[in-house]
Design an enzyme around this catalytic site. Structure first.
Site, PDB file in Angstrom:
ATOM      1  N   ARG A  64       0.807  -1.223   0.000  1.00 34.16           N
ATOM      2  CA  ARG A  64       0.000   0.000   0.000  1.00 34.16           C
ATOM      3  C   ARG A  64       0.840   1.273   0.000  1.00 34.16           C
ATOM      4  NH1 ARG A  64      -4.204  -0.647   4.640  1.00 34.16           N
ATOM      5  NH2 ARG A  64      -2.224  -1.289   5.544  1.00 34.16           N
ATOM      6  N   LYS A 172       0.062 -19.415   5.402  1.00 31.12           N
ATOM      7  CA  LYS A 172      -0.576 -19.941   6.602  1.00 31.12           C
ATOM      8  C   LYS A 172      -0.895 -18.756   7.518  1.00 31.12           C
ATOM      9  CE  LYS A 172       1.373 -22.417  10.554  1.00 31.12           C
ATOM     10  NZ  LYS A 172       1.469 -21.329  11.503  1.00 31.12           N
ATOM     11  N   ASP A 201       2.784 -24.616   4.081  1.00 30.05           N
ATOM     12  CA  ASP A 201       3.107 -24.868   5.484  1.00 30.05           C
ATOM     13  C   ASP A 201       4.621 -25.034   5.453  1.00 30.05           C
ATOM     14  OD1 ASP A 201       3.845 -25.905   7.902  1.00 30.05           O
ATOM     15  OD2 ASP A 201       2.142 -27.260   8.073  1.00 30.05           O
ATOM     16  N   HIS A 202       5.351 -23.995   5.873  1.00 31.52           N
ATOM     17  CA  HIS A 202       6.783 -23.982   5.569  1.00 31.52           C
ATOM     18  C   HIS A 202       7.521 -25.156   6.218  1.00 31.52           C
ATOM     19  CE1 HIS A 202       6.890 -21.795   9.415  1.00 31.52           C
ATOM     20  NE2 HIS A 202       8.054 -22.365   9.553  1.00 31.52           N
ATOM     21  N   LYS A 206      11.147 -28.040   4.936  1.00 32.30           N
ATOM     22  CA  LYS A 206      12.399 -28.298   5.660  1.00 32.30           C
ATOM     23  C   LYS A 206      13.005 -29.612   5.175  1.00 32.30           C
ATOM     24  CE  LYS A 206      11.087 -25.978   9.949  1.00 32.30           C
ATOM     25  NZ  LYS A 206      12.091 -24.910   9.957  1.00 32.30           N
ATOM     26  N   GLU A 240       9.520 -24.149  21.573  1.00 27.27           N
ATOM     27  CA  GLU A 240      10.218 -22.885  21.349  1.00 27.27           C
ATOM     28  C   GLU A 240      10.688 -22.374  22.694  1.00 27.27           C
ATOM     29  OE1 GLU A 240       8.307 -20.120  18.316  1.00 27.27           O
ATOM     30  OE2 GLU A 240       6.694 -21.468  18.864  1.00 27.27           O
ATOM     31  N   ASP A 259      -1.970 -22.287  15.753  1.00 28.76           N
ATOM     32  CA  ASP A 259      -0.703 -21.873  15.150  1.00 28.76           C
ATOM     33  C   ASP A 259       0.211 -23.067  14.852  1.00 28.76           C
ATOM     34  OD1 ASP A 259       1.041 -19.746  14.315  1.00 28.76           O
ATOM     35  OD2 ASP A 259       2.277 -20.160  16.069  1.00 28.76           O
ATOM     36  N   HIS A 264       1.551 -27.608  11.525  1.00 29.98           N
ATOM     37  CA  HIS A 264       2.836 -28.307  11.558  1.00 29.98           C
ATOM     38  C   HIS A 264       2.748 -29.690  12.214  1.00 29.98           C
ATOM     39  CE1 HIS A 264       4.135 -24.437  10.403  1.00 29.98           C
ATOM     40  NE2 HIS A 264       4.363 -23.935  11.597  1.00 29.98           N
ATOM     41  N   LYS A 354       5.468 -22.334  23.895  1.00 30.16           N
ATOM     42  CA  LYS A 354       6.456 -21.257  23.941  1.00 30.16           C
ATOM     43  C   LYS A 354       7.054 -21.189  25.329  1.00 30.16           C
ATOM     44  CE  LYS A 354       4.641 -18.447  20.227  1.00 30.16           C
ATOM     45  NZ  LYS A 354       5.820 -18.595  19.373  1.00 30.16           N
TER      46      LYS A 354
HETATM   47  N1  LIG Z   1       6.133 -13.053   9.523  1.00 27.94           N
HETATM   48  C1  LIG Z   1       6.378 -14.336   9.559  1.00 27.94           C
HETATM   49  O1  LIG Z   1       7.442 -14.796   9.963  1.00 27.94           O
HETATM   50  C2  LIG Z   1       5.325 -15.294   9.105  1.00 27.94           C
HETATM   51  C3  LIG Z   1       5.557 -16.670   9.257  1.00 27.94           C
HETATM   52  C4  LIG Z   1       4.599 -17.576   8.784  1.00 27.94           C
HETATM   53  C5  LIG Z   1       3.451 -17.097   8.179  1.00 27.94           C
HETATM   54  N2  LIG Z   1       3.250 -15.756   8.055  1.00 27.94           N
HETATM   55  C6  LIG Z   1       2.033 -15.286   7.396  1.00 27.94           C
HETATM   56  O2  LIG Z   1       2.385 -14.433   6.323  1.00 27.94           O
HETATM   57  C7  LIG Z   1       1.402 -13.428   6.166  1.00 27.94           C
HETATM   58  C8  LIG Z   1       2.068 -12.077   6.186  1.00 27.94           C
HETATM   59  O3  LIG Z   1       2.641 -11.848   7.453  1.00 27.94           O
HETATM   60  P1  LIG Z   1       3.586 -10.601   7.775  1.00 27.94           P
HETATM   61  O4  LIG Z   1       4.098 -10.844   9.139  1.00 27.94           O
HETATM   62  O5  LIG Z   1       4.545 -10.362   6.671  1.00 27.94           O
HETATM   63  O6  LIG Z   1       2.510  -9.383   7.795  1.00 27.94           O
HETATM   64  P2  LIG Z   1       2.818  -7.827   7.903  1.00 27.94           P
HETATM   65  O7  LIG Z   1       4.211  -7.576   8.362  1.00 27.94           O
HETATM   66  O8  LIG Z   1       1.689  -7.251   8.688  1.00 27.94           O
HETATM   67  O9  LIG Z   1       2.721  -7.315   6.405  1.00 27.94           O
HETATM   68  C9  LIG Z   1       1.496  -7.031   5.783  1.00 27.94           C
HETATM   69  C10 LIG Z   1       1.741  -6.507   4.377  1.00 27.94           C
HETATM   70  O10 LIG Z   1       0.473  -6.336   3.768  1.00 27.94           O
HETATM   71  C11 LIG Z   1       0.425  -5.003   3.203  1.00 27.94           C
HETATM   72  N3  LIG Z   1      -0.950  -4.522   3.275  1.00 27.94           N
HETATM   73  C12 LIG Z   1      -1.791  -4.552   4.334  1.00 27.94           C
HETATM   74  N4  LIG Z   1      -2.985  -4.067   3.970  1.00 27.94           N
HETATM   75  C13 LIG Z   1      -2.901  -3.705   2.660  1.00 27.94           C
HETATM   76  C14 LIG Z   1      -3.809  -3.195   1.710  1.00 27.94           C
HETATM   77  N5  LIG Z   1      -5.077  -2.924   2.022  1.00 27.94           N
HETATM   78  N6  LIG Z   1      -3.368  -3.003   0.469  1.00 27.94           N
HETATM   79  C15 LIG Z   1      -2.085  -3.274   0.116  1.00 27.94           C
HETATM   80  N7  LIG Z   1      -1.175  -3.762   0.979  1.00 27.94           N
HETATM   81  C16 LIG Z   1      -1.585  -3.998   2.228  1.00 27.94           C
HETATM   82  C17 LIG Z   1       1.345  -4.183   4.067  1.00 27.94           C
HETATM   83  O11 LIG Z   1       1.753  -3.099   3.294  1.00 27.94           O
HETATM   84  P3  LIG Z   1       1.812  -1.599   3.881  1.00 27.94           P
HETATM   85  O12 LIG Z   1       2.572  -1.738   5.164  1.00 27.94           O
HETATM   86  O13 LIG Z   1       2.492  -0.834   2.835  1.00 27.94           O
HETATM   87  O14 LIG Z   1       0.410  -1.198   4.128  1.00 27.94           O
HETATM   88  C18 LIG Z   1       2.469  -5.186   4.301  1.00 27.94           C
HETATM   89  O15 LIG Z   1       3.301  -5.215   3.171  1.00 27.94           O
HETATM   90  C19 LIG Z   1       0.386 -13.630   7.303  1.00 27.94           C
HETATM   91  O16 LIG Z   1      -0.682 -14.381   6.835  1.00 27.94           O
HETATM   92  C20 LIG Z   1       1.165 -14.437   8.315  1.00 27.94           C
HETATM   93  O17 LIG Z   1       0.317 -15.249   9.087  1.00 27.94           O
HETATM   94  C21 LIG Z   1       4.167 -14.854   8.502  1.00 27.94           C
END
Ligand SMILES: NC(=O)c1ccc[n+]([C@@H]2O[C@H](COP(=O)([O-])OP(=O)(O)OC[C@H]3O[C@@H](n4cnc5c(N)ncnc54)[C@H](OP(=O)(O)O)[C@@H]3O)[C@@H](O)[C@H]2O)c1
Length: 504
Positions: A64, A172, A201-202, A206, A240, A259, A264, A354
C-alpha cells in the site's frame, strides 16, 4: 535390451534432482511486510546467488505504501544483509545483478485500478524481459485478504496468454476453524483450480521433514518395525524457547492449537504414519497423508477434557499487544489415536509450546520393551526400550538409542546412541524451507504444499477442541513457568498410561 532413457519410471516422478523453473514473474502481495523481509527476499537472493532462479525472472513487490523501485530495493538489500546466507555487503556486484529484477507496485488490495495497472506492468515485463506470461502470485498478507485478492485477480482478468501458467501461493494460516477454511477454499476455488493453488506450510519445505520420506521409504530395515507390532508409542515435540515477542497481536487471536497443532504437528503425524505412496507425485503423496488424517479418532467433549492439555506461560499476559486477561493457550499437549491397521492401539502424544526449556522439534518413535527379561537378573527392569528420533530442528539429524554392554567383567548395560547429523554427513546445514517451496511452486510441483481436503480434515480434528474450550473456562492461567516443559497436567497425560515425555 537397452532401456529407453526417455521413459521416467512412475516411482521417480517428482524426484527429479535439479530442474530450473521456467521464466516467470513472482508477484508478492504484502511486499513491505515482515515475511517478505525475513524469509522471502533472503530466500530469493540466496537462490539467485546459487544460480537456481529461472532466467528471465522478475519480482514485483506489491503493497500500500508509496515508494520508488530504488527505495524498495534498498530496503530489501538491508533485509538480505540481515537474513540471507549470502551477504550483499560481502559482494556488492552480486546484489547489483539481483536488484534490477525487483520492482515495486503501489496498490491497495481492494482497488480494481491497482490490478488493472498490475496487469499492464506484467504484460510490459513479459514484453521487455521475456517472462513468457507465467505468473506466481504470493499472498504474504494478513489472512483476511486472501479471498479478496483471489477474487480481484479473477475480476481483473489477468489470465496469461495461451500456454502460460498462473499460480497462487497462500500463506498460513489457512482458516481459523473448519467453517472458515471451507469458506476460504470455496472462495479461492471459485477463481483458481486446485492445481493452481499452493497452500504453504513452511515446515514441509524443511530438509528434515522431507527426509522422513527418505528415511522411511528408502530403507528396508525400518518398514517391518514401523507399526503397532513393534512401536509402543510416538512422541512429537515442537518446542520454542522464546515467548511471543513482537507477534503478540497475531498470536493472542490464534494460540498454540491453531498456530502449531492444526498445521505443523498434524503434518508431522501424517508423514510419520502414512503408507508408502505409489509415487512421489503430489496427488499420490496427498492421498496417503489425507488417509492418515482421516483415520485420526475424532475427539468428543469428554476426550477434550481428558486428553488435551492447555497451558499459558507466566509472563504471557504482560507481553505487548496481549490482552491482560487473555485465555489464549501458549502450550498444548494431546494424545491422538489412529484407527487403522498399522497404528491401532499406538498413542501419538503431541506437545508444543512457547517459553519451554529449549528450541527443538523432534519426532520420537518409542519401541516396545524386549519381550523376554533376559537381563532382568543383572540389571533389574532398567532396560530402556529403543528409541528412534528424527531431529527436525535444530541439529538436524536422526539418532537411534539402544542398549549396549558396558566394558568390564560384569554385565552392565548402558543406553548408547548412533547419531546421524546433517552438517557432519553432508558438510552443511540444510537450506531454508522457503527456497525449496518457492522453486517447487515455480516448477508446478505441489507435493510439499497442502491440498484443500488435507487442510479441512486437519481443521475437522482441531475444531471440536476449539469449541469445547470456548465453552469451558480455562484452567488457572498462567499455569507454567517459563523454562519448564509446560503444566503438570501434560506430564500426567503420559504418566497415567505408564509413560513419560522424553526431552528432545
Ligand atoms: N512473519 C512471519 O514470519 C510469518 C511466518 C509464517 C506465516 N506468516 C504469514 O504471512 C502473512 C504475512 O505476514 P507478515 O508478518 O509479513 O505481515 P505484515 O508484516 O503485517 O505485512 C502485511 C503486508 O500487507 C500489506 N498490506 C496490508 N494491507 C494492505 C492493503 N489494504 N493493500 C495493500 N497492501 C496492504 C502491508 O503493506 P503496507 O505496510 O504498505 O500497508 C504489508 O506489506 C500472514 O498471513 C502471516 O500469518 C508470517
Amino acid at each position: 535390451m537397452i532401456p529407453d532413457q526417455s521413459i521416467v519410471p512412475p516411482l521417480r516422478v517428482g524426484l527429479a534432482a535439479q530442474r530450473t523453473p521456467p521464466p516467470n514473474v513472482l508477484v508478492i502481495f504484502g511486499a513491505t511486510g515482515d515475511l517478505t523481509a525475513r524469509k522471502l527476499v533472503p530466500a530469493l537472493f540466496d537462490l539467485f546467488c546459487e544460480s537456481k532462479l529461472p532466467a528471465p525472472f522478475c519480482i514485483v513487490g506489491l503493497a500500500r505504501r508509496a515508494k520508488s523501485d530504488a527505495a524498495f530495493r534498498a530496503e530489501l538489500r538491508a533485509s538480505a544483509q540481515r537474513f540471507a546466507r549470502a551477504k550483499p555487503d560481502d559482494d556488492s556486484a552480486r546484489w547489483d545483478h539481483f536488484a534490477p529484477i525487483v520492482c515495486y507496485h503501489q496498490a491497495d488490495f481492494d482497488s480494481a485500478d491497482g490490478y488493472t495497472r498490475l496487469g499492464a506492468r506484467l504484460r510490459e515485463l513479459d514484453a521487455t524481459r521475456g517472462t513468457q506470461g507465467n505468473r506466481l502470485f504470493y499472498l504474504a498478507t494478513a489472512p483476511e485478504y486472501y479471498a479478496l485478492i483471489a477474487e480481484r485477480l479473477g475480476a481483473a482478468q489477468l489470465a496469461p496468454p495461451g500456454g502460460a501458467w498462473e499460480r497462487l501461493i497462500v500463506e498460513k494460516p489457512f482458516g481459523s476453524d473448519l467453517a472458515s477454511a471451507r469458506a476460504l477454499n470455496r472462495q479461492i476455488l471459485a477463481v483458481f483450480d486446485e492445481a493452481q493453488i499452493y497452500r504453504i506450510d513452511h515446515y514441509l519445505g524443511k530438509e528434515t521433514v522431507q527426509n522422513i520420506f527418505a528415511f522411511r521409504f528408502a530403507n528396508t530395515i525400518l518398514e517391518p518395525l514401523w507399526n503397532r507390532n513393534y512401536v509402543d508409542h510416538v512422541q512429537i515435540t515442537a518446542a520454542e524457547s522464546i515467548g511471543v515477542e513482537e507477534r503478540g497481536g497475531y498470536y493472542d487471536g490464534a494460540g498454540a492449537l491453531r498456530d502449531m497443532v492444526q498445521s505443523h504437528l498434524l503434518q508431522l503425524v501424517a508423514l510419520t504414519a502414512m503408507e508408502p505412496p505409489v509415487s512421489f507425485d503430489a496427488t499420490a503423496v496427498h492421498d496417503e497423508k489425507v488417509k492418515v488424517l482421516r483415520a485420526l479418532c475424532p475427539l468428543c467433549e469428554r476426550d477434550v477434557d481428558d486428553i488435551v492439555v492447555r497451558g499459558q506461560y507466566a509472563a504471557y499476559r504482560a507481553e505487548p499487544r496481549v490482552a491482560p486477561d487473555s485465555t489464549t493457550e501458549t502450550f498444548v499437549a494431546l494424545r491422538l489415536a489412529i484407527d487403522n491397521w498399522r497404528w491401532a492401539g499406538v498413542p501419538f502424544y503431541l506437545r508444543t509450546g512457547k517459553c519451554l526449556p529449549k528450541r527443538a522439534t523432534e519426532i520420537q518413535i518409542h519401541f516396545k520393551p524386549v519381550p523376554h527379561p533376559l537381563f532382568a537378573r543383572v540389571v533389574g527392569n532398567g532396560i530402556t526400550p529403543n528409541v528412534i528420533a528424527l531431529r527436525i530442528q535444530p541439529d538436524e539429524g536422526i539418532y537411534w538409542e539402544f542398549a549396549a554392554k558396558r566394558p568390564g567383567q560384569t554385565i552392565q548395560l548402558s543406553d548408547v546412541r548412533m547419531d546421524f547429523c546433517y552438517a557432519d554427513s553432508f558438510g552443511a546445514a540444510p537450506g531454508e524451507a522457503y527456497e525449496t517451496l518457492l522453486l517447487d511452486a515455480m516448477r508446478g510441483d505441489a507435493t510439499l504444499f497442502n491440498r484443500n481436503d488435507e487442510v479441512e480434515v486437519a481443521w475437522s480434528l482441531v475444531t471440536p477442541i476449539l469449541e469445547r474450550w470456548a465453552q469451558s473456562p480455562p484452567p488457572e492461567f498462567p499455569n507454567y513457568a517459563a523454562g519448564t516443559w509446560g503444566p503438570d497436567a501434560a506430564n500426567l497425560l503420559l504418566a497415567r498410561e505408564g509413560r513419560a515425555w522424553r526431552a528432545p
